[in-house]
Design a protein around this motif. Structure first.
Motif, PDB file in Angstrom:
ATOM      1  N   GLY A 263       0.800  -1.309   0.007  1.00  0.00           N
ATOM      2  CA  GLY A 263      -0.108   0.008  -0.042  1.00  0.00           C
ATOM      3  C   GLY A 263       0.743   1.181  -0.058  1.00  0.00           C
ATOM      4  N   ALA A 264       2.151   0.991   0.293  1.00  0.00           N
ATOM      5  CA  ALA A 264       2.940   2.311   0.284  1.00  0.00           C
ATOM      6  C   ALA A 264       2.945   2.858  -1.146  1.00  0.00           C
ATOM      7  CB  ALA A 264       4.344   1.927   0.596  1.00  0.00           C
ATOM      8  N   THR A 265       3.074   4.375  -1.171  1.00  0.00           N
ATOM      9  CA  THR A 265       3.218   5.066  -2.515  1.00  0.00           C
ATOM     10  C   THR A 265       4.664   5.399  -2.861  1.00  0.00           C
ATOM     11  OG1 THR A 265       2.893   7.093  -1.441  1.00  0.00           O
ATOM     12  CG2 THR A 265       0.791   5.915  -1.995  1.00  0.00           C
ATOM     13  N   LEU A 266       4.867   5.947  -3.994  1.00  0.00           N
ATOM     14  CA  LEU A 266       6.215   6.514  -4.186  1.00  0.00           C
ATOM     15  C   LEU A 266       6.342   7.717  -3.196  1.00  0.00           C
ATOM     16  CD1 LEU A 266       7.795   7.434  -7.649  1.00  0.00           C
ATOM     17  CD2 LEU A 266       7.848   9.026  -5.938  1.00  0.00           C
ATOM     18  N   ASN A 267       5.460   8.413  -2.764  1.00  0.00           N
ATOM     19  CA  ASN A 267       5.672   9.483  -2.010  1.00  0.00           C
ATOM     20  C   ASN A 267       6.110   9.112  -0.631  1.00  0.00           C
ATOM     21  OD1 ASN A 267       5.277  12.397  -1.871  1.00  0.00           O
ATOM     22  ND2 ASN A 267       4.134  12.157  -0.085  1.00  0.00           N
ATOM     23  N   ASP A 268       5.360   8.052  -0.302  1.00  0.00           N
ATOM     24  CA  ASP A 268       5.877   7.332   1.192  1.00  0.00           C
ATOM     25  C   ASP A 268       7.293   6.756   1.195  1.00  0.00           C
ATOM     26  OD1 ASP A 268       3.233   7.665   1.977  1.00  0.00           O
ATOM     27  OD2 ASP A 268       2.710   5.648   1.394  1.00  0.00           O
ATOM     28  N   VAL A 269       7.826   6.322   0.058  1.00  0.00           N
ATOM     29  CA  VAL A 269       9.138   5.806  -0.080  1.00  0.00           C
ATOM     30  C   VAL A 269      10.135   7.136   0.080  1.00  0.00           C
ATOM     31  CG1 VAL A 269      11.037   4.965  -1.606  1.00  0.00           C
ATOM     32  CG2 VAL A 269       8.842   3.796  -1.424  1.00  0.00           C
ATOM     33  N   ALA A 270       9.709   8.233  -0.544  1.00  0.00           N
ATOM     34  CA  ALA A 270      10.582   9.510  -0.653  1.00  0.00           C
ATOM     35  C   ALA A 270      10.607  10.190   0.744  1.00  0.00           C
ATOM     36  CB  ALA A 270       9.932  10.443  -1.753  1.00  0.00           C
ATOM     37  N   LEU A 271       9.449   9.996   1.414  1.00  0.00           N
ATOM     38  CA  LEU A 271       9.302  10.702   2.794  1.00  0.00           C
ATOM     39  C   LEU A 271      10.233   9.635   3.623  1.00  0.00           C
ATOM     40  CD1 LEU A 271       5.312  11.389   3.196  1.00  0.00           C
ATOM     41  CD2 LEU A 271       7.381  12.929   3.224  1.00  0.00           C
ATOM     42  N   THR A 272      10.327   8.512   3.492  1.00  0.00           N
ATOM     43  CA  THR A 272      11.144   7.623   4.389  1.00  0.00           C
ATOM     44  C   THR A 272      12.577   7.841   4.060  1.00  0.00           C
ATOM     45  OG1 THR A 272       9.281   5.811   4.271  1.00  0.00           O
ATOM     46  CG2 THR A 272      11.721   5.131   4.866  1.00  0.00           C
ATOM     47  N   VAL A 273      12.809   8.171   2.988  1.00  0.00           N
ATOM     48  CA  VAL A 273      14.452   8.585   2.680  1.00  0.00           C
ATOM     49  C   VAL A 273      14.657   9.885   3.420  1.00  0.00           C
ATOM     50  CG1 VAL A 273      15.952   9.238   0.764  1.00  0.00           C
ATOM     51  CG2 VAL A 273      14.376   7.216   0.539  1.00  0.00           C
ATOM     52  N   ILE A 274      13.533  10.760   3.232  1.00  0.00           N
ATOM     53  CA  ILE A 274      14.126  12.198   3.703  1.00  0.00           C
ATOM     54  C   ILE A 274      13.915  11.913   5.377  1.00  0.00           C
ATOM     55  CG2 ILE A 274      12.840  14.322   4.085  1.00  0.00           C
ATOM     56  CD1 ILE A 274      11.754  14.146   1.375  1.00  0.00           C
ATOM     57  N   ALA A 275      13.208  11.270   5.683  1.00  0.00           N
ATOM     58  CA  ALA A 275      13.208  11.226   7.333  1.00  0.00           C
ATOM     59  C   ALA A 275      14.717  10.399   7.648  1.00  0.00           C
ATOM     60  CB  ALA A 275      11.896  10.211   7.834  1.00  0.00           C
ATOM     61  N   GLY A 276      14.955   9.518   6.992  1.00  0.00           N
ATOM     62  CA  GLY A 276      16.388   8.923   7.143  1.00  0.00           C
ATOM     63  C   GLY A 276      17.455   9.820   7.281  1.00  0.00           C
ATOM     64  N   ALA A 277      17.387  10.679   6.172  1.00  0.00           N
ATOM     65  CA  ALA A 277      18.395  11.680   6.000  1.00  0.00           C
ATOM     66  C   ALA A 277      18.572  12.739   7.120  1.00  0.00           C
ATOM     67  CB  ALA A 277      18.179  12.368   4.706  1.00  0.00           C
ATOM     68  N   ILE A 278      17.016  13.045   7.515  1.00  0.00           N
ATOM     69  CA  ILE A 278      17.167  14.089   8.579  1.00  0.00           C
ATOM     70  C   ILE A 278      17.825  13.451   9.900  1.00  0.00           C
ATOM     71  CG2 ILE A 278      15.444  15.295  10.119  1.00  0.00           C
ATOM     72  CD1 ILE A 278      13.769  15.726   7.907  1.00  0.00           C
ATOM     73  N   ARG A 279      17.292  12.127  10.166  1.00  0.00           N
ATOM     74  CA  ARG A 279      17.903  11.354  11.289  1.00  0.00           C
ATOM     75  C   ARG A 279      19.224  11.290  11.163  1.00  0.00           C
ATOM     76  NH1 ARG A 279      16.321   7.438  15.037  1.00  0.00           N
ATOM     77  NH2 ARG A 279      17.914   5.832  14.994  1.00  0.00           N
ATOM     78  N   GLU A 280      20.053  10.988  10.062  1.00  0.00           N
ATOM     79  CA  GLU A 280      21.147  10.914  10.195  1.00  0.00           C
ATOM     80  C   GLU A 280      21.789  12.274  10.382  1.00  0.00           C
ATOM     81  OE1 GLU A 280      24.895   9.553   7.393  1.00  0.00           O
ATOM     82  OE2 GLU A 280      22.831   9.081   6.711  1.00  0.00           O
ATOM     83  N   TYR A 281      21.301  13.260   9.774  1.00  0.00           N
ATOM     84  CA  TYR A 281      22.120  14.676  10.022  1.00  0.00           C
ATOM     85  C   TYR A 281      22.034  15.160  11.259  1.00  0.00           C
ATOM     86  CZ  TYR A 281      22.986  19.604   8.495  1.00  0.00           C
ATOM     87  OH  TYR A 281      23.552  21.076   8.360  1.00  0.00           O
ATOM     88  N   LEU A 282      20.794  15.218  11.681  1.00  0.00           N
ATOM     89  CA  LEU A 282      20.719  15.572  13.196  1.00  0.00           C
ATOM     90  C   LEU A 282      21.637  14.655  14.244  1.00  0.00           C
ATOM     91  CD1 LEU A 282      16.883  16.702  13.492  1.00  0.00           C
ATOM     92  CD2 LEU A 282      19.001  18.126  13.028  1.00  0.00           C
ATOM     93  N   SER A 283      21.508  13.554  13.955  1.00  0.00           N
ATOM     94  CA  SER A 283      22.315  12.667  14.836  1.00  0.00           C
ATOM     95  C   SER A 283      23.839  12.966  14.628  1.00  0.00           C
ATOM     96  CB  SER A 283      22.326  11.133  14.238  1.00  0.00           C
ATOM     97  OG  SER A 283      21.015  10.808  14.624  1.00  0.00           O
ATOM     98  N   SER A 284      24.455  13.584  13.660  1.00  0.00           N
ATOM     99  CA  SER A 284      25.684  13.764  13.402  1.00  0.00           C
ATOM    100  C   SER A 284      26.023  15.155  14.153  1.00  0.00           C
ATOM    101  CB  SER A 284      26.008  14.054  11.789  1.00  0.00           C
ATOM    102  OG  SER A 284      25.724  15.202  11.454  1.00  0.00           O
ATOM    103  N   LYS A 285      25.043  16.014  14.169  1.00  0.00           N
ATOM    104  CA  LYS A 285      25.162  17.161  15.189  1.00  0.00           C
ATOM    105  C   LYS A 285      24.850  17.170  16.548  1.00  0.00           C
ATOM    106  CE  LYS A 285      25.532  19.641  11.311  1.00  0.00           C
ATOM    107  NZ  LYS A 285      26.796  20.451  10.868  1.00  0.00           N
ATOM    108  N   GLY A 286      24.278  15.756  16.909  1.00  0.00           N
ATOM    109  CA  GLY A 286      23.798  15.358  18.471  1.00  0.00           C
ATOM    110  C   GLY A 286      22.666  16.291  18.713  1.00  0.00           C
ATOM    111  N   THR A 287      21.823  16.481  17.892  1.00  0.00           N
ATOM    112  CA  THR A 287      20.591  17.066  18.040  1.00  0.00           C
ATOM    113  C   THR A 287      19.292  16.666  17.579  1.00  0.00           C
ATOM    114  OG1 THR A 287      20.754  18.388  15.986  1.00  0.00           O
ATOM    115  CG2 THR A 287      21.878  19.535  17.831  1.00  0.00           C
ATOM    116  N   LEU A 288      19.603  15.123  17.487  1.00  0.00           N
ATOM    117  CA  LEU A 288      18.092  14.613  17.147  1.00  0.00           C
ATOM    118  C   LEU A 288      17.240  14.269  18.354  1.00  0.00           C
ATOM    119  CD1 LEU A 288      16.225  12.742  15.024  1.00  0.00           C
ATOM    120  CD2 LEU A 288      17.894  10.817  15.827  1.00  0.00           C
ATOM    121  N   PRO A 289      16.078  14.872  18.308  1.00  0.00           N
ATOM    122  CA  PRO A 289      14.950  14.768  19.312  1.00  0.00           C
ATOM    123  C   PRO A 289      14.632  13.221  19.350  1.00  0.00           C
ATOM    124  CG  PRO A 289      14.334  16.442  17.528  1.00  0.00           C
ATOM    125  CD  PRO A 289      15.567  15.657  17.119  1.00  0.00           C
TER     126      PRO A 289
END
Length: 471
Positions: A263-289
């Motif tokens: 049931g996942a859409t292309l948009n869901d996949v892209a959102l998952t990629v973006i969420a993972g990128a935000i997670r990695e980026y903020l983790s590298s700064k030590g600021t992931l909530p």
């Protein structure tokens, strides 16, 4: 005489020196232009002349008592709207990115039609966009049309097969008379009075919808929507220098990743990629909530292919589940969050918060509310609304050639909002999906690393698909 819809009027009210609500669609063409500038200019005029945005300008209502109108123009200055230049500096991807930000941030003259087509030549960067040598960037004011409207507006410049530019004898004349300020004021006053008289009915309707929605949540029929999110570096003042970047992924592989979550859409996949990128980026700064971030996702309400002025959209608020490490688990959760948000909007509309009612107020009052919201959006530890925005703007399947040049890929730029210093646009053309990123340099101080984070997360999903059974 057409008066602006509420959302389009809001876009003009939001305009500040540090916030230009503009949209740009970017197209990479194979090779250099073989046609002359004059023939390309005539071709563009011919392609766009029938669009309602072609020859209208903004006509404000005195004292901002009501929403502005679109005033017809007898003709346009083609040189103002269609411009040719070379990519600056070394002509590489970094230079083009700076040029596109400059175009996005440049103010537009409201006494003229609010669209531009920029043809940039001399692009030389095989590593970034193989084969691309010429760039066509189509810019509009967000008050004129939404992202899907821009995709269709720009789409008229392209064809499925190569063709030589069409010659035109001149720009379209508009026979409609100008709108007198007194007529605008009378019409705006009449419309405002009708809105005011209907305000109690609107309030009752929204309250009833809210009660139905809350009751549905209480019965366990659907999850409740989160209205606040943790503060991040992306949610401060958006007044610094803008930075832009983009990444492209094979469409076939993105589509294959949908099988990881039925049931996942292309948009869901892209959102998952973006969420993972935000997670990695903020983790590298030590600021992931510890708490998951929220994402604003515009949703088009267009039900016709006909070109129209204005914005026909609403907004979803999707949980990005950035507190979930496993990318497949996160895809499942995001797909579910996206599904329930679409269901909520389709059944209940924008029933969360008072935004729908605020849009009914006269512009001079709404402007005061906006200034207060902007001040509140850039301070505090929590965010009301969303941490970031992701919009999906599909290009037309007919976009194959610009005159005789083949279109290789696309990307796009969407302006930042006060308090949201990171935005994304998803699009696809041919066999590529693009994820474009616009941010404030103070909030995304390493845009190249963020693009690498997008690629890293995409790679993690592909690896997971290769090793995990399809659920």
């Amino acid at each position: 005489m057409q008066q602006l819809d509420e959302i389009s009027s809001l876009m003009f009210l939001r305009e500040r020196a540090e916030y230009r609500p503009h949209l740009i669609s970017v197209y990479f063409l194979e090779g250099g232009m073989t046609e002359s500038a004059s023939s390309i200019r005539a071709h563009i005029l011919s392609c766009l002349a029938d669009n309602p945005a072609f020859a209208v300008r903004l006509a404000k209502v005195p004292m901002r008592f009501g929403h502005p109108f679109w005033a017809p123009l007898a003709a346009i200055d083609a040189d103002t709207h269609i411009r040719f230049r070379a990519v600056s500096g070394r002509g590489d991807w970094q230079a083009l990115r700076s040029d596109l930000v400059e175009l996005l941030e440049a103010p537009m003259d409201p006494t003229r039609p609010l669209w531009e087509v920029h043809v940039l030549t001399g692009f030389e960067d095989e590593s970034a966009a193989p084969g691309g040598r010429t760039i066509v960037a189509v810019k509009v004011h967000h008050g004129v049309m939404d992202g899907l409207g821009l995709a269709r507006f720009a789409g008229h410049l392209f064809t499925e097969a190569a063709m030589h530019p069409q010659k035109v004898n001149g720009t379209r004349a508009n026979s409609a008379p100008p709108i007198d300020a007194r007529v605008r004021l009378r019409t705006a006053a009449r419309n405002a009075a009708a809105q005011f008289l209907g305000f109690p009915r609107e309030l009752t309707s929204l309250r009833n919808l809210k009660r139905r929605y809350d009751a549905s949540v209480a019965r366990g029929e659907r999850p409740g929507i989160r209205q606040t999110a943790p503060g991040t570096v992306f949610n401060g003042p958006t007044q610094g220098r803008r930075v832009f970047n983009a990444a492209w992924f094979p469409l076939k592989e993105v589509q294959a990743l949908r099988t990881l979550a039925p049931g996942a859409t292309l948009n869901d996949v892209a959102l998952t990629v973006i969420a993972g990128a935000i997670r990695e980026y903020l983790s590298s700064k030590g600021t992931l909530p510890d708490e998951a971030l929220l994402c604003g996702v515009p949703m088009s309400l267009r039900n016709s292919e006909e070109p129209v002025l204005g914005n026909t959209l609403t907004g979803l608020c999707v949980d990005l589940h950035t507190n979930v490490a496993d990318p497949i688990d996160r895809l499942h959760r995001i797909s579910g969050s996206s599904y329930w948000e679409k269901q909520r909007v389709r059944e209940f509309g924008a029933v969360i918060g008072s935004g729908a009612l605020a849009l009914k107020l006269p512009p001079f009052i709404l402007d005061l509310i906006l200034k207060g919201e902007e001040a509140a959006a850039v301070k505090g530890e929590r965010v009301t609304g969303a941490n970031t925005v992701v919009t999906n703007i599909p290009r037309s399947r007919h976009v194959r050639y610009f005159a005789t040049s083949r279109v290789l890929r696309t990307c796009g730029l969407i302006s930042l909002n006060p308090g949201i210093g990171l935005k994304h646009e998803i699009s696809s053309l041919g066999d590529l999906v693009s994820i474009s990123v616009l941010a404030n340099s103070d909030q995304l101080d390493a845009p190249d690393f963020y693009i690498q984070c997008l690629s890293n997360e995409f790679g993690r999903l592909m690896s997971a698909r290769a090793t995990e059974p399809v659920r």
